[in-house]
Motif scaffolding. Structure first.
Motif, mmCIF file in Angstrom:
data_model
loop_
_atom_site.group_PDB
_atom_site.id
_atom_site.type_symbol
_atom_site.label_atom_id
_atom_site.label_comp_id
_atom_site.label_asym_id
_atom_site.label_seq_id
_atom_site.Cartn_x
_atom_site.Cartn_y
_atom_site.Cartn_z
ATOM 1 N N SER A 210 -9.335 -5.576 9.166
ATOM 2 C CA SER A 210 -7.838 -5.397 9.339
ATOM 3 C C SER A 210 -7.392 -5.974 10.337
ATOM 4 O O SER A 210 -6.015 -6.022 10.705
ATOM 5 C CB SER A 210 -7.552 -3.808 9.413
ATOM 6 N N THR A 211 -8.235 -6.427 11.422
ATOM 7 C CA THR A 211 -7.697 -7.007 12.738
ATOM 8 C C THR A 211 -8.759 -8.314 12.948
ATOM 9 O O THR A 211 -9.864 -8.250 12.361
ATOM 10 C CB THR A 211 -7.726 -5.911 13.984
ATOM 11 N N VAL A 212 -8.408 -9.045 13.924
ATOM 12 C CA VAL A 212 -9.543 -10.409 14.340
ATOM 13 C C VAL A 212 -10.477 -9.548 14.988
ATOM 14 O O VAL A 212 -11.679 -10.092 14.567
ATOM 15 C CB VAL A 212 -8.614 -10.991 15.530
ATOM 16 N N ASP A 213 -10.656 -8.397 15.952
ATOM 17 C CA ASP A 213 -11.645 -7.892 16.224
ATOM 18 C C ASP A 213 -12.976 -7.437 15.233
ATOM 19 O O ASP A 213 -14.008 -7.380 15.451
ATOM 20 C CB ASP A 213 -11.240 -6.718 17.340
ATOM 21 N N GLU A 214 -12.275 -6.559 14.339
ATOM 22 C CA GLU A 214 -12.850 -6.242 13.291
ATOM 23 C C GLU A 214 -13.466 -7.274 12.137
ATOM 24 O O GLU A 214 -14.744 -7.398 12.164
ATOM 25 C CB GLU A 214 -11.926 -5.355 12.224
ATOM 26 N N ALA A 215 -12.720 -8.367 11.980
ATOM 27 C CA ALA A 215 -13.429 -9.604 11.485
ATOM 28 C C ALA A 215 -14.632 -10.250 12.124
ATOM 29 O O ALA A 215 -15.469 -10.733 11.626
ATOM 30 C CB ALA A 215 -12.222 -10.615 11.204
#
Length: 357
Positions: A210-215
Motif C-alpha cells: 500500500s506504500t513505497v515502504d511496504e513495497a
C-alpha cells in the motif's frame, strides 16, 4: 413400447445430459468465461481492455515462486490456461517514468513504454487476498503481434495469463509501479528465499503493498531473477508522494531515493558506481528540466502527459536495428485512482480513461 415414447425419453435424456454438462462446465470455467467476455478492443493501434474475474492464484505462486520465465510459464499454464501453451518473451525495451504532484494536490505517476510495435492489454484485477489494481500488459510478451491478435477464442484464452505479465500499474491504495530495462548483468539472487521474476515482482507490489515502504519490504523477502536474461529497475510511488527507484547491483538490492517530492527514471542506472550506466539520459534530462522548473508541482494531469510527450520517442532504429517508438503513454493518478492512456503517440487525440472506483 411405442417408439415415439422411446425417442422422446432418449431426447430428454440427452437434453438433461447436455444441460448438466453445460452447467458443470460453466461452474468450473465461469471466471475464465467472464474474463474473456469482457475482452474488448478499444484502439486500433492496438489496445484491448479486460476485467479479470476471480482469483488468479498468486498466493499459490508465492509459495513456490519461479527462478526463470520457463518456470513461470509452467505455473501459469497449469494454474490458469488448463494446459494451453503460452510464451513469455520480454525483449529490450526503452522506457521513461516519473512521479509528481498537481496544483490540486493529486499525486501522479507517468510512464512511456518504448519498443517495436506492441499491442497492449489494460487489465483490471481483484484477487481474493490482495488489492484491486489496473495494469498494462504488452501482448507481444505473450506471443501477439501485428498479424496475430486475440481475435478468436483460442487466441483469447492466452490473455488469461495477463495478471502475471504487468509492466506498470496502480492499485486501490494509490501505489503505482513501472519497470524499465537497464544494461546491467541479469539479476540472479541465490539465497533460501522464494524466487520471483521481473513481472511477478510488479504483480507482488500491486497485490500486496500500500506504500513505497511496504513495497520495498515485500521485494526484500524474495530472490529476484530478472526475465529474458536482462536487467531491470523499478520506479515505485505512492499516494503520499513518496517515491523510490529499486535497482539490483551485483545481486544486491539498491534503493535510490530523492529528497525532492518528485523523481524520474529511464534506462540507465541511478545507483552511483563504476559500471555501464546505460542510455536514456536525454529523455531523463527532458523530464528533469520540466520538473525542476516547476519544483515538481504541475498545473494538472495534462501537464503530466505533456512531460511524457516530451520524453517520448518517434520511430527510430534501436541498438538491434529494429524500428522502435513509444507504444503507449499512461498517466496514473495515485489520489483519484484513475488512469489516462495514449497509444502510438496520438497526443492530439482524447486519452482513454480508466478508474478503479
Amino acid at each position: 413400447m411405442n417408439w415415439k415414447k422411446i425417442l422422446k425419453r432418449t431426447l430428454l435424456t440427452i437434453l438433461v445430459i447436455v444441460i448438466v454438462a453445460g452447467s458443470v462446465f460453466y461452474i468450473v470455467f465461469r471466471h475464465e468465461i467472464s474474463s474473456l467476455m469482457s475482452l474488448e478492443k478499444i484502439d486500433d493501434y492496438t489496445l484491448y481492455t479486460m476485467e479479470y474475474d476471480g482469483d488468479y492464484g498468486f498466493d499459490d505462486f508465492l509459495k513456490t515462486g519461479a527462478s526463470n520465465d520457463a518456470e513461470l510459464v509452467d505455473f501459469v499454464v497449469k494454474k490458469l490456461l488448463k494446459g494451453l501453451p503460452v510464451e513469455f518473451s520480454i525483449p529490450n525495451l526503452g522506457c521513461s517514468t516519473f512521479n509528481a504532484e498537481t496544483q490540486d494536490g493529486d499525486r501522479i505517476f507517468g510512464r512511456n513504454f518504448d519498443l517495436t510495435y506492441s499491442p497492449a492489454l489494460f487489465v483490471k484485477t481483484q484477487p481474493d487476498n490482495g488489492y484491486a489494481s489496473m495494469s498494462t500488459v504488452n501482448l507481444g510478451f505473450l506471443g501477439f503481434n501485428e498479424d496475430k491478435q486475440p481475435d478468436s477464442l483460442t487466441k483469447q484464452i492466452i490473455t488469461l495469463a495477463a495478471p502475471y505479465a504487468p509492466l506498470d500499474g496502480l492499485n486501490e491504495k494509490g501505489l503505482s509501479i513501472g519497470v524499465l530495462l537497464i544494461p546491467d548483468e541479469a539479476t540472479n539472487q541465490q539465497t533460501d528465499k522464494i524466487d520471483i521474476t521481473t513481472t511477478t515482482a510488479v504483480r507482488l507490489v500491486l497485490d500486496k503493498a500500500s506504500t513505497v515502504d511496504e513495497a520495498i519490504e515485500f521485494l526484500k523477502q524474495y530472490d529476484m531473477h530478472s526475465s529474458a536474461k536482462s536487467a531491470y529497475h523499478f520506479q515505485i510511488a505512492d499516494a503520499n508522494g513518496k517515491s523510490v527507484v529499486v535497482e539490483y547491483i551485483n545481486n544486491e538490492i539498491s534503493l535510490v531515493k530523492d529528497d525532492k517530492s518528485y523523481q524520474m527514471a529511464t534506462n540507465f542506472l541511478l545507483t552511483p558506481g563504476d559500471y555501464d550506466f546505460g542510455h536514456g539520459q536525454d529523455r531523463y534530462e527532458k523530464m528533469k528540466t520540466i520538473l525542476d522548473q516547476n519544483k515538481g508541482i504541475l498545473k494538472d494531469e495534462q501537464a503530466g502527459m505533456d512531460i511524457l510527450k516530451a520524453a517520448s520517442s518517434n520511430i527510430h532504429k534501436n541498438e538491434r536495428g529494429e524500428e522502435s517508438a513509444t507504444q503507449w503513454s499512461i498517466l496514473y493518478n495515485n489520489t483519484d485512482l484513475t488512469a489516462k492512456m495514449i497509444m502510438g503517440r496520438k497526443y492530439d487525440q482524447p486519452a482513454h480513461e480508466f478508474s478503479l472506483k
